[in-house]
Design a protein around this motif. Sequence first.
Motif, mmCIF file in Angstrom:
data_model
loop_
_atom_site.group_PDB
_atom_site.id
_atom_site.type_symbol
_atom_site.label_atom_id
_atom_site.label_comp_id
_atom_site.label_asym_id
_atom_site.label_seq_id
_atom_site.Cartn_x
_atom_site.Cartn_y
_atom_site.Cartn_z
ATOM 1 N N LEU A 146 1.022 -20.283 81.491
ATOM 2 C CA LEU A 146 0.837 -21.592 82.036
ATOM 3 C C LEU A 146 1.571 -21.694 83.542
ATOM 4 O O LEU A 146 2.794 -21.623 83.546
ATOM 5 C CB LEU A 146 1.658 -22.642 81.267
ATOM 6 N N ARG A 147 0.826 -22.107 84.454
ATOM 7 C CA ARG A 147 1.381 -22.268 85.854
ATOM 8 C C ARG A 147 1.508 -23.530 86.286
ATOM 9 O O ARG A 147 0.554 -24.274 86.145
ATOM 10 C CB ARG A 147 0.455 -21.098 86.718
ATOM 11 N N ILE A 148 2.719 -23.896 86.777
ATOM 12 C CA ILE A 148 2.985 -25.306 87.344
ATOM 13 C C ILE A 148 3.065 -24.872 88.782
ATOM 14 O O ILE A 148 3.896 -24.289 89.370
ATOM 15 C CB ILE A 148 4.202 -25.820 86.637
ATOM 16 N N GLU A 149 2.451 -25.824 89.719
ATOM 17 C CA GLU A 149 2.315 -25.698 90.911
ATOM 18 C C GLU A 149 2.664 -27.285 91.720
ATOM 19 O O GLU A 149 2.078 -27.883 91.410
ATOM 20 C CB GLU A 149 1.402 -25.081 91.627
ATOM 21 N N VAL A 150 3.693 -27.250 92.539
ATOM 22 C CA VAL A 150 3.742 -28.551 93.317
ATOM 23 C C VAL A 150 4.023 -28.168 94.673
ATOM 24 O O VAL A 150 4.772 -27.372 95.133
ATOM 25 C CB VAL A 150 5.214 -29.138 92.847
ATOM 26 N N THR A 151 3.039 -28.740 95.453
ATOM 27 C CA THR A 151 2.748 -28.680 96.981
ATOM 28 C C THR A 151 3.015 -29.709 97.559
ATOM 29 O O THR A 151 2.798 -30.980 97.304
ATOM 30 C CB THR A 151 1.418 -28.110 97.109
ATOM 31 N N ASP A 152 4.071 -29.541 98.721
ATOM 32 C CA ASP A 152 4.291 -30.539 99.430
ATOM 33 C C ASP A 152 4.197 -30.315 101.080
ATOM 34 O O ASP A 152 3.611 -29.017 101.298
ATOM 35 C CB ASP A 152 5.731 -31.159 99.573
ATOM 36 N N THR A 153 4.309 -30.952 102.028
ATOM 37 C CA THR A 153 4.049 -30.954 103.329
ATOM 38 C C THR A 153 5.310 -30.614 104.234
ATOM 39 O O THR A 153 5.291 -30.903 105.422
ATOM 40 C CB THR A 153 3.201 -32.060 103.998
ATOM 41 N N ARG A 154 6.243 -29.764 103.635
ATOM 42 C CA ARG A 154 7.679 -29.805 104.427
ATOM 43 C C ARG A 154 7.741 -28.193 104.257
ATOM 44 O O ARG A 154 8.569 -27.801 103.842
ATOM 45 C CB ARG A 154 8.691 -30.290 103.602
ATOM 46 N N GLY A 155 6.519 -27.352 104.735
ATOM 47 C CA GLY A 155 6.908 -25.966 104.678
ATOM 48 C C GLY A 155 7.854 -25.310 105.387
ATOM 49 O O GLY A 155 8.428 -24.099 105.443
ATOM 50 N N ASP A 159 9.820 -18.457 83.144
ATOM 51 C CA ASP A 159 9.799 -16.910 83.064
ATOM 52 C C ASP A 159 9.706 -16.262 84.284
ATOM 53 O O ASP A 159 10.434 -15.106 84.528
ATOM 54 C CB ASP A 159 8.537 -16.582 82.115
ATOM 55 N N ARG A 160 8.919 -16.947 85.167
ATOM 56 C CA ARG A 160 8.979 -16.528 86.814
ATOM 57 C C ARG A 160 8.733 -17.835 87.481
ATOM 58 O O ARG A 160 8.242 -18.840 86.905
ATOM 59 C CB ARG A 160 7.706 -15.486 86.973
ATOM 60 N N LEU A 186 5.238 -19.996 82.561
ATOM 61 C CA LEU A 186 5.701 -19.963 81.476
ATOM 62 C C LEU A 186 4.770 -18.979 80.592
ATOM 63 O O LEU A 186 3.543 -19.185 80.576
ATOM 64 C CB LEU A 186 5.702 -21.259 80.809
ATOM 65 N N ARG A 187 5.257 -17.970 80.124
ATOM 66 C CA ARG A 187 4.449 -17.433 79.237
ATOM 67 C C ARG A 187 3.861 -17.979 77.760
ATOM 68 O O ARG A 187 4.793 -18.652 77.267
ATOM 69 C CB ARG A 187 5.346 -15.916 78.608
ATOM 70 N N SER A 191 12.188 -12.299 84.499
ATOM 71 C CA SER A 191 12.308 -11.707 85.985
ATOM 72 C C SER A 191 12.987 -12.482 87.162
ATOM 73 O O SER A 191 13.067 -12.175 88.075
ATOM 74 C CB SER A 191 10.902 -11.674 86.124
ATOM 75 N N GLY A 192 13.207 -13.832 86.636
ATOM 76 C CA GLY A 192 13.609 -14.714 87.644
ATOM 77 C C GLY A 192 12.817 -15.234 88.832
ATOM 78 O O GLY A 192 11.881 -15.204 88.550
ATOM 79 N N ALA A 193 13.379 -15.270 89.842
ATOM 80 C CA ALA A 193 12.721 -15.646 91.037
ATOM 81 C C ALA A 193 12.035 -14.406 91.604
ATOM 82 O O ALA A 193 12.429 -13.644 91.681
ATOM 83 C CB ALA A 193 13.745 -16.204 92.149
#
Length: 157
Positions: free
Chosen positions: A84-93, A120-121, A138-139, A150-152
């Motif tokens: 399961l991959r969670i992504e949060v994208t904002d406009t402050r690159g 997990d990563r 999350l695995r 593995s951390g970050a």
Amino acid sequence: MNQEKSTQLRSPTRHFNVLLSPTPRSARLARLLATEWLRTWDLPHGITETAEHLVAELAANAATHGRLPGRDFRLALHATTDVLRIEVTDTRGDDLPRRQPPSTEAVSGRGLLLVEALADRWGVARGPVPRKTVWAELRLQKPEHDEPCSGATGGLF
């Protein structure tokens, strides 16, 4: 004869994506929407609760630190049979997250420590300009052999 047309999905999708305004209320809404979507799947014990915490933290960070007036943040969830991959994208690159040990008196600043402990990563991906995406995985299946967390990864700054 007048037939009523239905737009109901035959089966739930394995991808979820929503744009939200960068406010505390939208960060809470992101958590609620993600939890509702995750409950439609037969996920291993504890995954929904862990993902709920990760979404809450990443969305709160986007609403607080990635906030630019008039620019939304995006929550995306992707589920495969393994991850399961969670992504949060904002406009402050230009404002990349940095994990820092908080002082004992600080009332905030522990969010990325929580993300690191639960995921997990996790990591950060830049672009396209002016965006950045903070992601956590999350695995969904136990590894065949014991691996340390593995951390970050993935270019964390």
